[in-house]
Enzyme design. Structure first.
Site, PDB file in Angstrom:
ATOM      1  N   CYS B  34      32.247  35.829  32.633  1.00 55.22           N
ATOM      2  CA  CYS B  34      33.129  36.975  32.378  1.00 55.22           C
ATOM      3  C   CYS B  34      32.371  38.033  31.567  1.00 55.22           C
ATOM      4  O   CYS B  34      31.338  37.739  30.973  1.00 55.22           O
ATOM      5  CB  CYS B  34      34.380  36.509  31.615  1.00 55.22           C
ATOM      6  SG  CYS B  34      35.737  36.010  32.719  1.00 55.22           S
ATOM      7  N   HIS B 148      31.140  33.966  42.123  1.00 52.89           N
ATOM      8  CA  HIS B 148      29.687  34.124  42.031  1.00 52.89           C
ATOM      9  C   HIS B 148      28.995  33.324  43.115  1.00 52.89           C
ATOM     10  O   HIS B 148      29.578  32.403  43.698  1.00 52.89           O
ATOM     11  CB  HIS B 148      29.180  33.667  40.664  1.00 52.89           C
ATOM     12  CG  HIS B 148      29.161  32.169  40.483  1.00 52.89           C
ATOM     13  ND1 HIS B 148      30.306  31.417  40.328  1.00 52.89           N
ATOM     14  CD2 HIS B 148      28.128  31.285  40.463  1.00 52.89           C
ATOM     15  CE1 HIS B 148      29.984  30.139  40.208  1.00 52.89           C
ATOM     16  NE2 HIS B 148      28.679  30.023  40.296  1.00 52.89           N
TER      17      HIS B 148
END
Lengths: 327, 327
Positions: B34, B148
């Site tokens: 994050c 990701h």
């Protein structure tokens, strides 16, 4: 639809067996591999009690009289019938045990069964390679918890066995020796990765273990297949198989899942050509990398075929030796 | 311990990275991918907001300055340093989205990032093959849920890519053509397995799908690598990637896990030799065989390398086409 299709981008065949989509899936109450009790609903085994039973898989990937392929064949995409055999081997009539719980003489009997079925299936014209194996535990996808294994009689040498034979061939070209004989000799000299050695058999964590707690078992002397083993050798194999399975369960105090498979002589082609290249061995691949964590096959392994392992084989072997001896 | 070890029984290298055993595992609160918010604990990304970020994996399998191997090398068991690169590609600063949720221009940006990193990593002397990939979902082992992917710069052509190039080589010897060009042409003529075709790109379920809902994406024209693609081709690839990812999520109404990987030109050796054999393609392999059931790699697949698939590719393609068009 049951057929084999050729992948020209990897030079490998893939088998399709769409009826398997409906195979028995984790039945909650009725176990089809339990004995049939008098007056009760019949299972797949019509006996009230038994020791070991083998029979044709009700949902086979390969069968002796396969249907014609549904898809058309072409030069780019050859298609073939899914000929071969798929058998189930039930280890016990006791639903609640695992391979590791079997008494020694039952394991010895299973070695005879695997050897016998290798011979019988191998003689069939549709079978080129016989691989007995066991998928143990839900984390490797077992859909029936009753203790059992399977035997696949493949219509060709399966891709991984073919690569092993090719590697053995190039090692022999280079050195004049069997690569597995060299490996077993190396491990017995080094001892660091050996989990157990007894009666002409060795169990060790391979130098290149793809799964953290992978263990291989092989005879010290060059033997190519299960049927070749004499009485003493079968006894030694049974002891080693039971030792490894029981050691796994002691490692972390629970029944460890694994995939276990025999690699042996192809049953097609000239056995005298194959025999020097084929050294019988058993591979145990547990999916766990820790008691509460699995090793997943993901990007690198699936797409690249490149394995990355998180545990040093020497450390895994030392933990397994400690588990074996009760610490 | 970080090192590569050679398996002489299959002629493949296996990588060991024991520090990965301690990698971040499904963190409940703090997400290291994050953005770092002002005054809050720093994550791996020192920005309060971002579009796409790439950086070195903190727990790499391969690194530019790897340690010396701990185990001794020998003729039977060669050992090598685990040189190479492992990068993380974070798709968005929004923790809660997936690749399928990204806006079109973000997917387009990712194509540029993958192409750029292929070029940069490929130029490093330790890197022989660059493979961008994504492991999506807990059932394929993802330990961080933030959207990701990863890029591995391998020190050699990984085993599966090597087999693809060998198969392409023998097809070319036999026919004079690229096997992937032939496959794409065949699929566009037959249409039965095509999920989408647009702007010079095709997405289809392979004739030999190893995973029931496997989808490949390739350019119709022979392109060997991501960096080779011009603007139009990158746009077309981005559209096709988004189409497939969104179709998967519509198939059963939940965010479908998958392993996605790019197969492209090796970055070592003579590019002119490789180029005719290497046809850029993306492989999506979802582990599901039904909404509530997974296809496990067990005995036949793991030990034999022989895949058995439960769903006909033509049926999977038809279901995916229906999902794509909203039925």
């Amino acid at each position: 639809m049951t057929e084999r299709r050729y992948d020209p981008t990897t030079d490998e065949w893939v088998t399709f067996a769409t009826h398997r989509q409906n195979r028995t899936y984790k039945p909650a109450e009725f176990c089809p591999l339990c004995p049939t009790l008098p007056g009760a609903e019949p299972t797949e085994i019509p006996y009230p009690s038994f020791e070991v039973v083998t029979f044709d898989n009700l949902f086979p990937s390969f069968s002796p009289h396969p249907p014609e392929p549904e898809v058309g064949t072409s030069e780019l995409y050859p298609v073939a019938v899914a000929a071969g055999r798929c058998e189930v081997v039930v280890y016990s009539d006791d639903h609640s045990v695992t391979f590791a719980d079997l008494l020694d003489d039952r394991v010895r009997m299973l070695v005879d069964v695997w050897a016998d079925r290798t011979e019988v299936l191998g003689e069939e014209p549709t079978v080129a390679y016989v691989m007995p194996f066991e998928n143990k535990g839900e984390t490797v996808g077992t859909t029936l918890s009753h203790p059992h294994g399977q035997i696949y009689g493949y219509p060709e040498i399966p891709p991984r066995a073919r690569r092993e034979l090719q590697a053995a061939h190039s090692h022999r070209d280079r050195t004049g020796r069997c690569v597995h004989c060299d490996v077993v000799g190396f491990e017995l000299r080094e001892r660091r990765r050996v989990v157990a050695a007894d009666r002409g058999w060795v169990a060790w964590v391979p130098f290149w273990a793809r799964f953290p707690y992978e263990v291989h078992i092989a005879p010290v002397r060059h033997r190519s297949s299960l049927p070749e083993l004499d009485d003493d050798e079968r006894e030694g194999l049974a002891v080693m198989l039971a030792t490894v399975a029981r050691t796994y369960d002691r490692l972390w105090g629970f029944s460890l899942p694994y995939v276990m498979a025999f690699h042996q002589l192809p049953t097609d082609g000239d056995a005298d050509d194959w025999r020097p290249l084929s050294h019988l061995h058993v591979e145990f691949a547990p999916p766990n990398r820790a008691p509460d964590r699995l090793k997943y096959l993901a990007g690198s392994e699936l797409a690249g075929g490149a394995f990355v392992t998180d545990v040093a084989p020497e450390r895994a072997a030392s933990e397994l030796r400690a588990a074996r001896s009760g610490r």
